[in-house]
Motif scaffolding. Structure first.
Motif, PDB file in Angstrom:
ATOM      1  N   LYS A 255       0.810  -1.217   0.000  1.00 44.37           N
ATOM      2  CA  LYS A 255       0.000   0.000   0.000  1.00 44.37           C
ATOM      3  C   LYS A 255       0.848   1.274   0.000  1.00 44.37           C
ATOM      4  CE  LYS A 255      -3.385  -0.172   3.053  1.00 44.37           C
ATOM      5  NZ  LYS A 255      -4.082  -0.458   4.328  1.00 44.37           N
ATOM      6  N   LYS A 256       2.164   1.143   0.150  1.00 46.84           N
ATOM      7  CA  LYS A 256       3.001   2.332   0.334  1.00 46.84           C
ATOM      8  C   LYS A 256       4.222   2.348  -0.578  1.00 46.84           C
ATOM      9  CE  LYS A 256       1.810   2.423   5.290  1.00 46.84           C
ATOM     10  NZ  LYS A 256       2.368   2.385   6.670  1.00 46.84           N
ATOM     11  N   LEU A 257       4.173   1.654  -1.691  1.00 48.14           N
ATOM     12  CA  LEU A 257       5.356   1.577  -2.542  1.00 48.14           C
ATOM     13  C   LEU A 257       5.678   2.907  -3.205  1.00 48.14           C
ATOM     14  CD1 LEU A 257       5.038  -1.794  -4.524  1.00 48.14           C
ATOM     15  CD2 LEU A 257       6.716  -1.238  -2.761  1.00 48.14           C
ATOM     16  N   GLU A 258       6.962   3.236  -3.231  1.00 43.30           N
ATOM     17  CA  GLU A 258       7.436   4.328  -4.078  1.00 43.30           C
ATOM     18  C   GLU A 258       7.756   3.808  -5.479  1.00 43.30           C
ATOM     19  OE1 GLU A 258      10.629   6.528  -2.407  1.00 43.30           O
ATOM     20  OE2 GLU A 258       9.655   6.804  -0.452  1.00 43.30           O
ATOM     21  N   SER A 259       8.167   2.559  -5.587  1.00 50.06           N
ATOM     22  CA  SER A 259       8.479   1.959  -6.882  1.00 50.06           C
ATOM     23  C   SER A 259       7.244   1.950  -7.764  1.00 50.06           C
ATOM     24  CB  SER A 259       8.974   0.523  -6.699  1.00 50.06           C
ATOM     25  OG  SER A 259      10.196   0.484  -5.994  1.00 50.06           O
ATOM     26  N   LYS A 260       7.460   2.193  -9.063  1.00 49.92           N
ATOM     27  CA  LYS A 260       6.383   2.140 -10.047  1.00 49.92           C
ATOM     28  C   LYS A 260       6.683   1.128 -11.152  1.00 49.92           C
ATOM     29  CE  LYS A 260       3.747   4.856  -7.869  1.00 49.92           C
ATOM     30  NZ  LYS A 260       2.554   4.261  -7.180  1.00 49.92           N
ATOM     31  N   SER A 261       7.624   0.243 -10.860  1.00 50.48           N
ATOM     32  CA  SER A 261       7.861  -0.897 -11.738  1.00 50.48           C
ATOM     33  C   SER A 261       8.548  -1.986 -10.920  1.00 50.48           C
ATOM     34  CB  SER A 261       8.722  -0.525 -12.955  1.00 50.48           C
ATOM     35  OG  SER A 261      10.047  -0.205 -12.560  1.00 50.48           O
ATOM     36  N   VAL A 262       8.379  -3.218 -11.377  1.00 49.63           N
ATOM     37  CA  VAL A 262       9.042  -4.349 -10.749  1.00 49.63           C
ATOM     38  C   VAL A 262       9.426  -5.331 -11.844  1.00 49.63           C
ATOM     39  CG1 VAL A 262       6.862  -5.538 -10.254  1.00 49.63           C
ATOM     40  CG2 VAL A 262       8.906  -6.102  -8.932  1.00 49.63           C
ATOM     41  N   SER A 263      10.632  -5.877 -11.728  1.00 47.27           N
ATOM     42  CA  SER A 263      11.147  -6.797 -12.735  1.00 47.27           C
ATOM     43  C   SER A 263      11.176  -8.222 -12.213  1.00 47.27           C
ATOM     44  CB  SER A 263      12.571  -6.395 -13.154  1.00 47.27           C
ATOM     45  OG  SER A 263      12.598  -5.103 -13.718  1.00 47.27           O
ATOM     46  N   LEU A 264      10.927  -9.166 -13.128  1.00 45.83           N
ATOM     47  CA  LEU A 264      11.107 -10.588 -12.854  1.00 45.83           C
ATOM     48  C   LEU A 264      12.444 -11.021 -13.426  1.00 45.83           C
ATOM     49  CD1 LEU A 264       7.745 -12.521 -13.484  1.00 45.83           C
ATOM     50  CD2 LEU A 264       9.299 -12.860 -11.557  1.00 45.83           C
ATOM     51  N   LEU A 265      13.204 -11.750 -12.622  1.00 40.08           N
ATOM     52  CA  LEU A 265      14.511 -12.237 -13.051  1.00 40.08           C
ATOM     53  C   LEU A 265      14.570 -13.746 -12.874  1.00 40.08           C
ATOM     54  CD1 LEU A 265      14.858  -9.400 -11.260  1.00 40.08           C
ATOM     55  CD2 LEU A 265      17.251  -9.702 -11.906  1.00 40.08           C
ATOM     56  N   LYS A 266      15.331 -14.391 -13.729  1.00 43.11           N
ATOM     57  CA  LYS A 266      15.647 -15.806 -13.560  1.00 43.11           C
ATOM     58  C   LYS A 266      17.154 -15.938 -13.444  1.00 43.11           C
ATOM     59  CE  LYS A 266      14.893 -20.482 -15.296  1.00 43.11           C
ATOM     60  NZ  LYS A 266      14.293 -21.330 -16.373  1.00 43.11           N
ATOM     61  N   ASN A 267      17.591 -16.511 -12.334  1.00 38.81           N
ATOM     62  CA  ASN A 267      19.029 -16.608 -12.052  1.00 38.81           C
ATOM     63  C   ASN A 267      19.694 -15.244 -12.184  1.00 38.81           C
ATOM     64  OD1 ASN A 267      18.942 -19.450 -11.581  1.00 38.81           O
ATOM     65  ND2 ASN A 267      18.933 -19.790 -13.793  1.00 38.81           N
ATOM     66  N   LYS A 268      18.976 -14.222 -11.662  1.00 36.36           N
ATOM     67  CA  LYS A 268      19.443 -12.835 -11.579  1.00 36.36           C
ATOM     68  C   LYS A 268      19.529 -12.131 -12.928  1.00 36.36           C
ATOM     69  CE  LYS A 268      21.922 -13.667  -7.251  1.00 36.36           C
ATOM     70  NZ  LYS A 268      23.182 -13.490  -6.495  1.00 36.36           N
ATOM     71  N   ILE A 269      18.921 -12.724 -13.958  1.00 40.52           N
ATOM     72  CA  ILE A 269      18.877 -12.085 -15.279  1.00 40.52           C
ATOM     73  C   ILE A 269      17.445 -11.648 -15.555  1.00 40.52           C
ATOM     74  CG2 ILE A 269      19.237 -12.395 -17.754  1.00 40.52           C
ATOM     75  CD1 ILE A 269      21.318 -14.549 -17.065  1.00 40.52           C
ATOM     76  N   PRO A 270      17.194 -10.350 -15.704  1.00 40.69           N
ATOM     77  CA  PRO A 270      15.817  -9.876 -15.918  1.00 40.69           C
ATOM     78  C   PRO A 270      15.284 -10.285 -17.284  1.00 40.69           C
ATOM     79  CG  PRO A 270      17.380  -8.066 -16.109  1.00 40.69           C
ATOM     80  CD  PRO A 270      18.169  -9.240 -15.649  1.00 40.69           C
ATOM     81  N   PHE A 271      13.988 -10.662 -17.314  1.00 50.93           N
ATOM     82  CA  PHE A 271      13.358 -11.030 -18.576  1.00 50.93           C
ATOM     83  C   PHE A 271      11.997 -10.377 -18.772  1.00 50.93           C
ATOM     84  CE2 PHE A 271      11.974 -14.183 -15.505  1.00 50.93           C
ATOM     85  CZ  PHE A 271      10.634 -14.375 -15.788  1.00 50.93           C
ATOM     86  N   LEU A 272      11.466  -9.747 -17.730  1.00 47.96           N
ATOM     87  CA  LEU A 272      10.132  -9.142 -17.833  1.00 47.96           C
ATOM     88  C   LEU A 272      10.008  -8.048 -16.786  1.00 47.96           C
ATOM     89  CD1 LEU A 272       6.775 -11.005 -18.301  1.00 47.96           C
ATOM     90  CD2 LEU A 272       7.008  -9.465 -16.352  1.00 47.96           C
ATOM     91  N   LYS A 273       9.323  -6.974 -17.148  1.00 46.73           N
ATOM     92  CA  LYS A 273       9.100  -5.873 -16.207  1.00 46.73           C
ATOM     93  C   LYS A 273       7.655  -5.399 -16.317  1.00 46.73           C
ATOM     94  CE  LYS A 273      12.288  -2.695 -15.599  1.00 46.73           C
ATOM     95  NZ  LYS A 273      13.157  -1.486 -15.756  1.00 46.73           N
ATOM     96  N   VAL A 274       7.040  -5.150 -15.158  1.00 47.31           N
ATOM     97  CA  VAL A 274       5.694  -4.591 -15.105  1.00 47.31           C
ATOM     98  C   VAL A 274       5.800  -3.143 -14.627  1.00 47.31           C
ATOM     99  CG1 VAL A 274       3.394  -4.768 -14.097  1.00 47.31           C
ATOM    100  CG2 VAL A 274       4.671  -6.852 -14.635  1.00 47.31           C
ATOM    101  N   HIS A 275       5.296  -2.224 -15.438  1.00 51.04           N
ATOM    102  CA  HIS A 275       5.274  -0.799 -15.104  1.00 51.04           C
ATOM    103  C   HIS A 275       3.862  -0.440 -14.651  1.00 51.04           C
ATOM    104  CE1 HIS A 275       9.112  -0.057 -17.377  1.00 51.04           C
ATOM    105  NE2 HIS A 275       8.658  -1.076 -18.093  1.00 51.04           N
ATOM    106  N   PHE A 276       3.739   0.233 -13.506  1.00 55.21           N
ATOM    107  CA  PHE A 276       2.405   0.542 -12.982  1.00 55.21           C
ATOM    108  C   PHE A 276       2.335   1.971 -12.448  1.00 55.21           C
ATOM    109  CE2 PHE A 276       4.929  -2.071 -10.140  1.00 55.21           C
ATOM    110  CZ  PHE A 276       4.962  -1.372  -8.947  1.00 55.21           C
ATOM    111  N   GLN A 277       2.851   2.908 -13.225  1.00 58.90           N
ATOM    112  CA  GLN A 277       2.796   4.320 -12.866  1.00 58.90           C
ATOM    113  C   GLN A 277       1.349   4.736 -12.621  1.00 58.90           C
ATOM    114  OE1 GLN A 277       5.519   6.435 -12.570  1.00 58.90           O
ATOM    115  NE2 GLN A 277       4.107   7.984 -11.789  1.00 58.90           N
TER     116      GLN A 277
END
Length: 284
Positions: free
Chosen positions: A204-226
């Motif tokens: 309920k209090k996030l400053e972040s407006k995106s979050v990334s999914l990583l596999k073995n620390k390599i990002p492959f997808l990001k959701v932006h929710f501005q």
């Protein structure tokens, strides 16, 4: 019915029932990113949550002293949408209030969902039109499930900002006052099913407006929710997918008075006005 949109990089398929995204595929390697909907775990893919997000206390609310019943996440996900605009890389779907919706939600509205592909991104736009001469209370949210092949523990989350990741727990499908913090290791949240033993994590209090999914620390997808004030993250027990859910609103608390206009997180549209929002799924 199914509608397909595509560009040179991605292809997306949308079911007219619920205007639900059920496939997002890379044309380069035929990689599928949306959960297949196996009912052994969860039989949906990416339902639209409207006109509420989450659960109402006792599944009820009241307007002007009249009590209504509305099930978890509302009714849009179960309705058949009309395709009102179609191009090669975009499609717009619509539902409107009806005799059936008015029985559980006494407001005249139109809900439009627009999907459009722009290079390596899928834009998902929500438009809510208030067709009355009075204010309308509502919530709307996304519930996309991203398939995670292999070991769940091989995946990580990375939030846009380096911030404390405080979340509320659910209790009997309602928001509790109990909060915890997600642990990070080298800036990443390491996924494990034990994180979701008490259902979804509600931020309920996030400053972040995106979050990334990583596999073995390599990002492959990001959701932006501005613009979205709330975020849910969820997976059922031992399921091979993760839901990243931008929301305008969330479940009731135990202290809810049942008045939909007073509901925490509720949105209000003035008479004959329109609400617009958008989130983006980016393939990296």
């Amino acid at each position: 019915m199914i509608t397909t949109i595509s560009n040179s990089i991605l292809s997306a398929k949308i079911n007219h029932k619920g205007a639900e995204l059920f496939s997002l595929t890379s044309l380069k390697n035929n990689q599928e990113y949306i959960w297949e909907g196996n009912p052994d775990y969860w039989g949906k893919h990416s339902p639209i949550l409207f006109p509420i997000v989450g659960t109402l206390k006792d599944n009820k609310y009241h307007i002007a002293n009249k009590v209504y019943e509305l099930n978890r996440h509302g009714f849009a996900r179960d309705m058949t949408f009309e395709l009102i605009d179609k191009h090669e890389n975009s499609a717009t779907f619509s539902i409107q209030s009806s005799d059936e919706t008015l029985k559980v939600y006494p407001f005249d509205f139109e809900l439009q969902i627009r999907y459009s592909l722009e290079e390596n991104k899928l834009n998902i736009e929500y438009t809510v039109l208030n067709k009355t001469a009075a204010k309308i209370p509502f919530s709307i949210g996304a519930h996309p499930a991203f398939t995670l092949d292999g070991n769940f523990e091989d995946y990580q989350l990375e939030f846009e900002k380096n911030e404390p990741l405080e979340f509320n727990l659910l209790e009997n499908n309602l928001i509790s006052n109990q909060t915890e913090f997600l642990e990070k290791k080298e800036g990443l949240v390491e996924l494990r099913h034990q994180l979701f033993e008490n259902d979804a994590l509600i931020f309920k209090k996030l400053e972040s407006k995106s979050v990334s999914l990583l596999k073995n620390k390599i990002p492959f997808l990001k959701v932006h929710f501005q613009g979205f004030p709330h975020l849910g993250i969820w997976t059922p027990n031992n399921a091979p997918f993760l839901c990243i859910e931008p929301w305008y609103g969330h479940s009731d608390t135990n202290e809810s008075d049942g008045n939909l206009f007073n509901k925490e997180g509720i949105q209000i549209i003035d008479a004959n006005k329109t609400f617009n929002s958008k989130f983006i799924i980016e393939i990296i």
